[in-house]
Design an enzyme around this catalytic site. Structure first.
Site, PDB file in Angstrom:
ATOM      1  CG  LEU A 160      -1.861  -1.254   1.260  1.00  0.00           C
ATOM      2  CD1 LEU A 160      -2.434  -1.464   2.654  1.00  0.00           C
ATOM      3  CD2 LEU A 160      -2.973  -1.105   0.226  1.00  0.00           C
ATOM      4  N   PRO A 161       0.248   2.422  -0.320  1.00  0.00           N
ATOM      5  CG  PRO A 161      -1.079   3.775  -1.666  1.00  0.00           C
ATOM      6  CD  PRO A 161      -1.148   2.588  -0.759  1.00  0.00           C
ATOM      7  CB  THR A 200       8.029   2.122   1.433  1.00  0.00           C
ATOM      8  OG1 THR A 200       8.642   1.173   0.554  1.00  0.00           O
ATOM      9  CG2 THR A 200       9.116   3.014   2.026  1.00  0.00           C
ATOM     10  CE  LYS A 234      12.416   1.028  -0.356  1.00  0.00           C
ATOM     11  NZ  LYS A 234      11.056   0.712  -0.771  1.00  0.00           N
TER      12      LYS A 234
END
Length: 278
Positions: free
Chosen positions: A105-106, A138, A223
């Site tokens: 997902l965003p 992320t 990340k």
């Protein structure tokens, strides 16, 4: 760009000073889990069918997994429905049909809503069907850790071998759309190491590298660090190109020099169209 880097660095510093209560709670819950088996992947749910997620689902289907999908974009779901892939109207319905659920997902708010919002994955209260929840978005490590703790407080509807509580892994990726398409993503994974090892075949059906980063939230932290390092290299290459052009050297010539010399990096390779890592 420099301001963005400063903000990311500040966030990382705050993480290093963040209290470990969320981590220890998640660790204690995972320590009570005695066994994992990669055979517990009879049905895989996937939520988020954007540029990355849709390609990851394609590779899961190619690998032979029984996949059920959901997205708020009806057109994205129709594409998979036309391919014969089952679709569900809500994240909760995906959870009820899956042994494992992957989210891509965003942002943090989207992930939190899919997990805890109305008709979310955890709508059923303290009883879950899926034994493993994997978030490949992320997002910030704090959100990953909070969700890991929340999941660890649930119980499985049906006991699976010695498992009595579900597990969450944060597993963001690097490689971008091209790597998602080719199945060559790199997964940075935080959470239970036993769950990571059991899920490795699942990861390798969508990528070529899986790196265990430690406790819950560490995949998300890795990340952010990777993105920070990449942003700094992009700034360096951009400044060097600007300087060189001001001194009369063309950008194409400088790029050839960089990529044949010690300045070679992802950003310089990308500038000549050869890089596939994002």
């Amino acid at each position: 760009m420099s301001m963005a880097i400063c903000r990311v660095r500040a966030a990382l510093l705050s993480l290093s000073n963040h209290k470990s209560s969320l981590i220890s709670s998640s660790s204690s819950s995972s320590s009570s889990i005695r066994s994992f088996s990669s055979s517990k992947f009879e049905s895989v749910g996937f939520i988020g069918l954007g540029n990355m997620g849709s390609r990851m689902v394609n590779n899961l289907v190619k690998a032979g997994y029984n996949v059920t999908v959901h997205d708020i974009n009806c057109n994205a779901m129709k594409k998979f429905s036309d391919m014969g892939v089952p679709t569900k109207e809500t994240p909760f319905e995906v959870a009820e049909a899956s042994d494992v659920v992957i989210t891509m997902l965003p942002s943090s708010s989207h992930v939190f809503d899919v997990f805890t919002g109305p008709k979310g994955l955890l709508q059923g209260g303290n009883l879950l069907r899926p034994w493993l929840l994997i978030d490949s978005s992320t997002i910030d490590p704090q959100t990953s850790r909070k969700l890991s703790v929340t999941v660890s407080k649930c119980n499985l509807k049906e006991k699976k071998d010695n498992l009595v509580i579900p597990v969450m892994l944060d597993a963001p990726v690097s490689g971008g759309v091209l790597a998602a398409e080719a199945g060559t993503l790199t997964f940075m994974v935080g959470g239970s190491e036993e769950a990571f090892l059991a899920a490795k075949p699942l990861f390798l059906s969508m990528g070529k590298n899986t790196i265990y980063c430690g406790k819950a939230g560490n995949g998300s932290a890795a990340k952010i660090c990777n993105n920070l390092a990449m942003a700094i290299s992009m700034l360096g290459v951009s400044e060097a190109l600007a300087l060189g052009q001001s001194l009369g050297i063309s950008a194409s010539t400088l790029t050839k020099v960089f990529n044949s010399s010690s300045a070679r990096c992802w950003s310089s390779s990308w500038s000549d169209g050869r890089s596939t890592l994002f």
